[in-house]
Motif scaffolding. Structure first.
Motif, short mmCIF file in Angstrom:
data_model
loop_
_atom_site.label_atom_id
_atom_site.label_comp_id
_atom_site.label_asym_id
_atom_site.label_seq_id
_atom_site.Cartn_x
_atom_site.Cartn_y
_atom_site.Cartn_z
N GLY A 192 27.39 64.04 -40.29
CA GLY A 192 28.54 63.81 -41.12
C GLY A 192 28.70 62.19 -41.29
N TYR A 193 28.64 62.04 -42.97
CA TYR A 193 28.50 60.70 -43.28
C TYR A 193 29.28 60.26 -44.72
CZ TYR A 193 26.06 56.84 -45.78
OH TYR A 193 25.87 55.70 -46.64
N ALA A 194 29.72 59.13 -44.65
CA ALA A 194 30.17 58.75 -46.25
C ALA A 194 30.31 57.14 -46.01
CB ALA A 194 31.68 59.25 -46.21
N ALA A 195 30.05 56.75 -47.36
CA ALA A 195 30.28 55.22 -47.28
C ALA A 195 30.99 54.70 -48.68
CB ALA A 195 28.86 54.45 -47.43
N LYS A 196 31.47 53.57 -48.79
CA LYS A 196 32.19 53.19 -49.90
C LYS A 196 32.46 51.64 -49.96
CE LYS A 196 36.61 54.01 -52.30
NZ LYS A 196 37.85 54.91 -52.28
N VAL A 202 32.00 46.68 -47.13
CA VAL A 202 31.19 48.24 -47.24
C VAL A 202 31.72 49.06 -46.03
CG1 VAL A 202 28.89 49.19 -47.15
CG2 VAL A 202 29.20 47.22 -48.22
N VAL A 203 32.26 50.12 -46.24
CA VAL A 203 33.03 51.09 -45.35
C VAL A 203 31.85 51.95 -45.02
CG1 VAL A 203 35.01 52.26 -44.51
CG2 VAL A 203 35.01 50.51 -46.19
N ILE A 204 31.71 52.36 -43.72
CA ILE A 204 30.54 53.36 -43.32
C ILE A 204 31.00 54.07 -42.07
CG2 ILE A 204 28.45 53.88 -42.45
CD1 ILE A 204 27.65 51.09 -43.32
N VAL A 205 31.33 55.51 -42.67
CA VAL A 205 31.91 56.39 -41.48
C VAL A 205 30.88 57.50 -41.08
CG1 VAL A 205 33.78 58.18 -41.15
CG2 VAL A 205 34.09 55.98 -42.65
N GLU A 206 30.84 57.69 -39.76
CA GLU A 206 29.82 58.77 -39.29
C GLU A 206 30.68 59.68 -38.31
OE1 GLU A 206 25.26 57.64 -38.88
OE2 GLU A 206 26.63 55.85 -38.31
N ALA A 207 30.44 61.01 -38.48
CA ALA A 207 31.29 61.98 -37.78
C ALA A 207 30.45 62.91 -36.89
CB ALA A 207 32.43 62.31 -38.37
N ASP A 208 30.92 63.50 -35.84
CA ASP A 208 30.24 64.62 -35.28
C ASP A 208 31.44 65.37 -34.41
OD1 ASP A 208 28.47 66.57 -34.59
OD2 ASP A 208 27.24 65.09 -33.46
N ASP A 226 28.78 70.69 -43.90
CA ASP A 226 29.47 70.53 -45.19
C ASP A 226 30.87 70.77 -45.41
OD1 ASP A 226 26.89 70.40 -46.03
OD2 ASP A 226 26.62 72.50 -46.42
N GLU A 227 31.39 71.81 -44.33
CA GLU A 227 32.96 71.94 -44.45
C GLU A 227 33.71 71.24 -43.55
OE1 GLU A 227 33.09 76.22 -43.77
OE2 GLU A 227 31.81 76.77 -45.40
N ILE A 228 33.14 70.58 -42.42
CA ILE A 228 34.06 69.72 -41.54
C ILE A 228 33.86 68.31 -41.73
CG2 ILE A 228 34.94 69.57 -39.11
CD1 ILE A 228 34.36 72.37 -38.82
N LEU A 229 32.42 68.05 -41.41
CA LEU A 229 32.14 66.73 -40.91
C LEU A 229 32.18 65.76 -42.08
CD1 LEU A 229 29.41 67.39 -38.37
CD2 LEU A 229 31.74 66.78 -37.92
N ASP A 230 31.61 66.23 -43.30
CA ASP A 230 31.66 65.45 -44.43
C ASP A 230 32.94 65.10 -45.02
OD1 ASP A 230 28.79 64.89 -44.32
OD2 ASP A 230 28.30 66.42 -45.94
N PRO A 231 33.91 66.15 -45.03
CA PRO A 231 35.29 66.11 -45.39
C PRO A 231 36.12 65.19 -44.51
CG PRO A 231 34.64 68.32 -45.74
CD PRO A 231 33.54 67.69 -45.05
N VAL A 232 35.65 65.00 -43.36
CA VAL A 232 36.34 64.34 -42.37
C VAL A 232 35.95 62.72 -42.61
CG1 VAL A 232 36.40 63.38 -39.97
CG2 VAL A 232 36.68 65.79 -40.44
N CYS A 233 34.66 62.48 -42.91
CA CYS A 233 34.04 61.12 -43.13
C CYS A 233 34.69 60.58 -44.62
CB CYS A 233 32.70 61.27 -43.46
SG CYS A 233 31.87 61.40 -41.63
N ASP A 234 34.86 61.42 -45.62
CA ASP A 234 35.49 60.98 -46.83
C ASP A 234 36.95 60.67 -46.79
OD1 ASP A 234 33.00 61.52 -48.31
OD2 ASP A 234 33.68 63.59 -48.76
N ASP A 235 37.61 61.38 -45.82
CA ASP A 235 38.92 61.00 -45.48
C ASP A 235 39.30 60.04 -44.74
OD1 ASP A 235 41.80 61.59 -46.10
OD2 ASP A 235 41.77 62.46 -44.03
#
Length: 248
Positions: A192-196, A202-208, A226-235
């Motif tokens: 799970g990953y997202a950055a902005k 620079v905001v970096i989010v990782e999740a599991d 795809d259905e849980i971790l990436d959406p959690v990171c985006d939010d």
């Protein structure tokens, strides 16, 4: 037969009746009828109505000139700093990390090419915090890291580097040792990953998922990503303002 005219002899007046000069004919002019006196109250009322109409028209013109027709949006774009106050998931700070951790040395909290980049381009400061949420009864941990660079150009360079495969990253809170979760030593293993980029940040989010809630098999893990971790990171990107209180 009349006698011929001789020089020096006075002339006889011309025969025929003599008419005296007449005065020019009298010109008659008809004066315009006097206008009835106006109503002062009515005149002032008309003036006021006219002024009000001008003010209304001016206001409408000014509105269309200054308004761009867009509705206000609380979400930030890539260069903004405002954050959404509500999102898709409910996040709570991990009980072992109820407030953010900060450090001015970002390089020592990174690895790979990101660490090298931060050594060559020191940050202003780093803020991190671990959050917890639930998705369909499954516990998800999300590490939010906010790296504040000296300027927006340096932040853009870091933002691009974090998206490159194999470039390393800023340590998530578990990998950095800030919080311990049984059965986990990092969150990056889940994918799970997202950055902005928000201005200089620079905001970096990782999740599991919590170990007890993780799926077995590559296909199931990919579906969770795809259905849980990436959406959690985006939010969770919206939590940057809550994490980086130093930039306020």
């Amino acid at each position: 037969m009349s006698a011929p005219y001789r020089p020096g002899q006075p002339q006889w007046p011309a025969n025929g009746p003599q008419r005296p000069d007449r005065p020019p004919p009298i010109q008659f002019r008809q004066d315009e009828p006097p206008r009835p006196p106006g109503n002062p109250a009515l005149q002032w009322a008309l003036r006021i109505v006219g002024l009000v109409a001008v003010a209304v028209i001016s206001g409408v013109v000014w509105y269309y000139i200054t308004d761009d027709g867009q509705q206000p949006n609380t979400a930030a774009d890539e260069s903004g700093t405002e954050q959404e106050t509500e999102g898709r998931f409910d996040f709570s700070p991990h009980p072992d990390m109820t407030s953010p951790a900060t450090d001015e040395n970002c390089a020592k909290h990174a690895y790979g090419r990101i660490e090298e980049h931060l050594q060559a381009n020191p940050c202003d400061h780093l803020s991190q915090q671990l959050f917890v949420t639930e998705v369909d009864g499954r516990t998800v941990y999300a590490s939010v890291s906010v790296v504040t660079m000296p300027d927006e150009d340096k932040a853009a360079e870091l933002r691009l580097l974090t998206d490159e495969d194999g470039s390393g990253n800023v340590n998530d809170v578990l990998r950095d040792g800030g919080v311990t979760v049984e059965g986990m030593d990092r969150l990056s293993a889940g994918g799970g990953y997202a950055a902005k980029q928000n201005g200089r940040e620079v905001v970096i989010v990782e999740a599991d998922l919590d170990p007890k809630d993780q799926s077995e098999g590559e296909a199931a893990k990919k579906k969770d990503e795809d259905e849980i971790l990436d959406p959690v990171c985006d939010d969770a990107l919206r939590l940057a303002k809550q994490v980086d209180t130093k930039s306020g």
